[in-house]
Design a protein around this motif. Structure first.
Motif, PDB file in Angstrom:
ATOM      1  N   LYS A  62      12.709 -14.907 -22.249  1.00 38.44           N
ATOM      2  CA  LYS A  62      13.327 -15.522 -20.991  1.00 38.44           C
ATOM      3  C   LYS A  62      14.281 -14.738 -20.384  1.00 38.44           C
ATOM      4  O   LYS A  62      14.168 -14.892 -19.104  1.00 38.44           O
ATOM      5  CB  LYS A  62      13.923 -16.960 -21.535  1.00 38.44           C
ATOM      6  N   ASP A  63      15.180 -14.175 -20.937  1.00 37.88           N
ATOM      7  CA  ASP A  63      15.973 -13.476 -20.439  1.00 37.88           C
ATOM      8  C   ASP A  63      16.062 -11.872 -20.648  1.00 37.88           C
ATOM      9  O   ASP A  63      15.117 -11.422 -21.659  1.00 37.88           O
ATOM     10  CB  ASP A  63      17.395 -13.708 -20.704  1.00 37.88           C
ATOM     11  N   ASP A  64      16.518 -10.865 -19.983  1.00 38.13           N
ATOM     12  CA  ASP A  64      16.104  -9.498 -19.710  1.00 38.13           C
ATOM     13  C   ASP A  64      17.186  -8.703 -19.027  1.00 38.13           C
ATOM     14  O   ASP A  64      17.701  -9.104 -17.943  1.00 38.13           O
ATOM     15  CB  ASP A  64      14.797  -9.110 -19.589  1.00 38.13           C
ATOM     16  N   PHE A  65      17.350  -7.449 -19.385  1.00 41.41           N
ATOM     17  CA  PHE A  65      18.051  -6.523 -18.579  1.00 41.41           C
ATOM     18  C   PHE A  65      17.111  -5.678 -17.899  1.00 41.41           C
ATOM     19  O   PHE A  65      15.983  -5.551 -18.334  1.00 41.41           O
ATOM     20  CB  PHE A  65      18.988  -5.535 -19.331  1.00 41.41           C
ATOM     21  N   TYR A  66      17.523  -5.065 -16.671  1.00 39.36           N
ATOM     22  CA  TYR A  66      16.799  -4.204 -15.778  1.00 39.36           C
ATOM     23  C   TYR A  66      17.438  -3.101 -14.958  1.00 39.36           C
ATOM     24  O   TYR A  66      18.896  -3.552 -14.898  1.00 39.36           O
ATOM     25  CB  TYR A  66      15.735  -4.917 -14.808  1.00 39.36           C
ATOM     26  N   TRP A  67      17.064  -1.924 -14.758  1.00 38.53           N
ATOM     27  CA  TRP A  67      17.534  -1.071 -14.064  1.00 38.53           C
ATOM     28  C   TRP A  67      16.819  -0.766 -12.970  1.00 38.53           C
ATOM     29  O   TRP A  67      15.674  -0.830 -12.842  1.00 38.53           O
ATOM     30  CB  TRP A  67      18.305   0.084 -14.759  1.00 38.53           C
ATOM     31  N   HIS A 112      10.577 -33.096 -12.803  1.00 40.46           N
ATOM     32  CA  HIS A 112      10.971 -32.270 -14.136  1.00 40.46           C
ATOM     33  C   HIS A 112      11.809 -33.263 -15.027  1.00 40.46           C
ATOM     34  O   HIS A 112      12.727 -33.425 -14.667  1.00 40.46           O
ATOM     35  CB  HIS A 112      11.459 -30.936 -13.880  1.00 40.46           C
ATOM     36  N   ASP A 113      11.207 -33.343 -16.089  1.00 40.48           N
ATOM     37  CA  ASP A 113      12.086 -34.450 -17.045  1.00 40.48           C
ATOM     38  C   ASP A 113      12.903 -33.664 -18.220  1.00 40.48           C
ATOM     39  O   ASP A 113      13.449 -34.306 -18.954  1.00 40.48           O
ATOM     40  CB  ASP A 113      10.894 -35.177 -17.489  1.00 40.48           C
ATOM     41  N   ASP A 114      12.565 -32.461 -18.285  1.00 35.86           N
ATOM     42  CA  ASP A 114      13.110 -31.763 -19.529  1.00 35.86           C
ATOM     43  C   ASP A 114      14.651 -31.028 -19.081  1.00 35.86           C
ATOM     44  O   ASP A 114      15.103 -30.233 -20.112  1.00 35.86           O
ATOM     45  CB  ASP A 114      12.299 -30.523 -20.141  1.00 35.86           C
ATOM     46  N   GLY A 115      15.195 -31.364 -18.069  1.00 35.76           N
ATOM     47  CA  GLY A 115      16.455 -30.620 -17.704  1.00 35.76           C
ATOM     48  C   GLY A 115      16.323 -29.859 -16.457  1.00 35.76           C
ATOM     49  O   GLY A 115      15.192 -29.574 -15.922  1.00 35.76           O
ATOM     50  N   ALA A 116      17.497 -29.159 -16.044  1.00 33.39           N
ATOM     51  CA  ALA A 116      17.481 -28.380 -15.020  1.00 33.39           C
ATOM     52  C   ALA A 116      16.984 -26.926 -15.213  1.00 33.39           C
ATOM     53  O   ALA A 116      17.136 -26.385 -16.286  1.00 33.39           O
ATOM     54  CB  ALA A 116      19.057 -28.429 -14.105  1.00 33.39           C
ATOM     55  N   LYS A 117      16.793 -26.287 -14.100  1.00 35.51           N
ATOM     56  CA  LYS A 117      16.577 -24.802 -14.142  1.00 35.51           C
ATOM     57  C   LYS A 117      17.908 -24.203 -13.674  1.00 35.51           C
ATOM     58  O   LYS A 117      18.635 -24.435 -12.741  1.00 35.51           O
ATOM     59  CB  LYS A 117      15.522 -24.309 -13.048  1.00 35.51           C
ATOM     60  N   GLN A 118      18.272 -23.093 -14.853  1.00 39.47           N
ATOM     61  CA  GLN A 118      19.615 -22.452 -14.458  1.00 39.47           C
ATOM     62  C   GLN A 118      19.288 -20.979 -14.434  1.00 39.47           C
ATOM     63  O   GLN A 118      18.240 -20.551 -15.246  1.00 39.47           O
ATOM     64  CB  GLN A 118      20.489 -22.771 -15.635  1.00 39.47           C
ATOM     65  N   ALA A 130      21.308  -4.455 -14.267  1.00 33.82           N
ATOM     66  CA  ALA A 130      21.506  -5.916 -14.125  1.00 33.82           C
ATOM     67  C   ALA A 130      20.866  -6.643 -15.245  1.00 33.82           C
ATOM     68  O   ALA A 130      20.370  -6.385 -16.127  1.00 33.82           O
ATOM     69  CB  ALA A 130      20.701  -6.546 -12.968  1.00 33.82           C
ATOM     70  N   TYR A 131      21.510  -7.997 -15.402  1.00 30.40           N
ATOM     71  CA  TYR A 131      21.073  -8.875 -16.535  1.00 30.40           C
ATOM     72  C   TYR A 131      20.560 -10.208 -15.779  1.00 30.40           C
ATOM     73  O   TYR A 131      21.268 -10.708 -14.934  1.00 30.40           O
ATOM     74  CB  TYR A 131      22.173  -9.249 -17.279  1.00 30.40           C
ATOM     75  N   ASP A 132      19.539 -10.593 -16.002  1.00 27.29           N
ATOM     76  CA  ASP A 132      18.652 -11.881 -15.532  1.00 27.29           C
ATOM     77  C   ASP A 132      18.604 -12.853 -16.795  1.00 27.29           C
ATOM     78  O   ASP A 132      17.726 -12.648 -17.694  1.00 27.29           O
ATOM     79  CB  ASP A 132      17.446 -11.741 -15.047  1.00 27.29           C
ATOM     80  N   SER A 133      19.270 -14.044 -16.639  1.00 26.61           N
ATOM     81  CA  SER A 133      18.935 -14.954 -17.752  1.00 26.61           C
ATOM     82  C   SER A 133      17.777 -15.807 -17.690  1.00 26.61           C
ATOM     83  O   SER A 133      17.261 -16.574 -18.502  1.00 26.61           O
ATOM     84  CB  SER A 133      20.199 -15.947 -17.759  1.00 26.61           C
ATOM     85  N   ASN A 134      17.129 -15.861 -16.447  1.00 25.74           N
ATOM     86  CA  ASN A 134      15.693 -16.767 -16.580  1.00 25.74           C
ATOM     87  C   ASN A 134      14.931 -15.661 -15.388  1.00 25.74           C
ATOM     88  O   ASN A 134      14.701 -15.867 -14.062  1.00 25.74           O
ATOM     89  CB  ASN A 134      16.213 -17.869 -15.647  1.00 25.74           C
TER      90      ASN A 134
END
Length: 452
Positions: free
Chosen positions: A79-84, A434-440, A60-64
């Motif tokens: 911030k992002d990483d792969f895992y198995w 939260h003022d700096d933008g959305a969580k994605q 899997a790949y997780d961007s957050n």
């Protein structure tokens, strides 16, 4: 593997690539082993027990990884990483020990191994054994389970990483149900033990024993005399504090649904008095009125439209709680492959005297597609808008939260026992807090599973 707060040199980059290659090689080896599995393992037996094992592996790949908003991201942690994640599960087909007695067993264990974020590696498992004995008037059963999970706390955040809480939970329960003409009796006893790994969470270590019982005398099909008893004992391991609570309810209960008035909803109710005694309180327990009402029904407006609604209202003087919850859903079936739903959930402040601390209103829209373009390819989209308004003497503002979730997946059987799954999930969440933008978050999972 280098620490996340150290600069990456050419040597550490080389080691990282080598570790990545090793993980990919292990992933391919496991998949190849699945494909080479022999039919001789189609059934595994342990004496008279028929075992049903399943093994799987996901890449899997997780961007957050930390599910964090932009202002909460760390400058040192990736911030992002792969895992198995290899997974093994084992089940035993329900065994009939006697004509009316069955025994079942199931268990699952998995290990989530991140390529770079070693602080997020998780080992989880869940095992359960249960039995059930039945007779014309008596049903008796029990379960025993052990679970390890890693929870995250949304209320407390550690910058650059989720507030993780690895813990073990052990539980055992017994249940009994008996009926004789107009008499009914039920009983349950549950023991729970919870243990946390991290020192910061040790205050949550506790042992709890809860026992409940109820007796009913059915006067009519919609009216029954009711008496229920609950005893709860909870011990905090670190402080040694023991809390004992006893609750006794007396009254009438039942379910009303007149057959000659099909347009009316099904109504279940309890009306009576409740007595609550806490061992730590010096005050003597007193009887206070208690009323619970629940109404639900669904109406078919047309061949494709269905409206469902429910109302729950509780007035418990002992808990000083008056709570009202309203749910409304409109379902539209477009065809065999497409469907959509729009709904609302409300916990209003003044309806029927509600005294909730927060008024919560949630609006939801869902669109679902099955077999999109090709068989076994599905898509789901959900939009949610939530308002949380603090009540009482407070200056806290209302929180507005918007959440968009898109999921798509495809499953394909490669052979009679081997299957391949590909899933994608995108989540977008924004709040006025939260003022700096959305969580994605983008999450892609590619995996195989093999059932022996």
């Amino acid at each position: 593997m280098p620490r996340m707060d150290q600069p990456r040199t050419s040597r550490t980059r080389c080691n990282g690539r080598f570790a990545t290659l090793l993980r990919c090689a292990a992933f391919c080896a496991v998949v190849a082993g699945f494909c080479a599995a022999r039919p001789a393992f189609a059934q595994l037996r342990l004496g008279e027990w028929l075992l049903v094992p399943t093994v799987g592996v996901d890449l899997a790949y997780d961007s957050n990884v930390d599910d964090s908003y932009p202002e909460e991201e760390s400058e040192t942690l990736r911030k992002d990483d792969f895992y198995w994640m290899p997974t093994i599960s084992l089940g035993i087909q329900p065994k009939h020990l006697r004509p009316n007695t069955t025994l079942g067993l199931s268990g699952t264990a998995s290990y989530m191994d991140y390529f770079r974020r070693d602080d997020q590696d998780d080992l989880t498992f869940d095992g359960q054994i249960n039995f059930q004995a039945t007779s014309p008037r008596l049903q008796f059963g029990g379960t025993a389970s052990a679970t390890r999970q890693v929870e995250s706390s949304e209320s407390t955040y550690r910058p650059g990483g989720a507030e993780r809480d690895p813990n073990n939970t052990y539980e055992g329960s017994l249940s009994l149900a008996w009926n004789w003409y107009r008499f009914r009796m039920t009983g349950d006893a549950t023991w729970t033990s919870e243990r946390h790994d991290e020192e910061k969470d040790k205050d949550g270590d506790n042992d709890e024993l809860d026992a409940t019982g109820a007796v009913f005398l059915d006067l009519t099909s919609w009216l029954a005399l009711t008496a229920s008893y609950e005893w709860d004992r909870k011990e905090q391991i670190r402080s040694g504090e023991i809390t004992t609570e006893t609750t006794l309810d007396l009254g009438v209960s039942g379910s009303v649904h007149p057959k000659f008035l099909r347009s009316l909803p099904v109504v279940t109710y309890f009306a009576g008095a409740s007595s609550k005694d806490t061992k730590e309180d010096d005050e003597k327990a007193t009887w206070e009125p208690k009323i619970e009402l629940s109404a639900s029904d669904q109406w078919r407006l047309s061949r494709d439209l269905t409206l469902a609604a429910s109302l729950d209202w509780t007035n418990d003087e002992n808990e000083d709680e008056v709570k009202t919850t309203i749910n409304v859903n409109l379902n539209h079936t477009i065809n065999a492959y497409l469907s959509q739903m729009v709904g609302a959930s409300l916990e209003p402040r003044k309806t029927f005297g509600s005294n909730a601390d927060t008024e919560t209103i949630t609006y939801t829209y869902n669109f679902n597609v099955k077999d999109l373009l090709i068989p076994h390819l599905h898509m789901d989209f959900t939009a949610e808008y939530k308002l949380d308004t603090p009540l009482g003497d407070t200056d806290e503002p209302t929180e507005y939260t918007t959440t968009l979730t898109y999921t798509a997946g495809h499953s394909r059987p490669i052979s009679r026992r081997l299957s391949r799954n590909l899933d994608y999930t995108y989540t977008w969440e924004n709040s006025n807090f939260h003022d700096d933008g959305a969580k994605q978050k983008h999450l892609v999972v590619y995996g195989f599973s093999y059932r022996f």
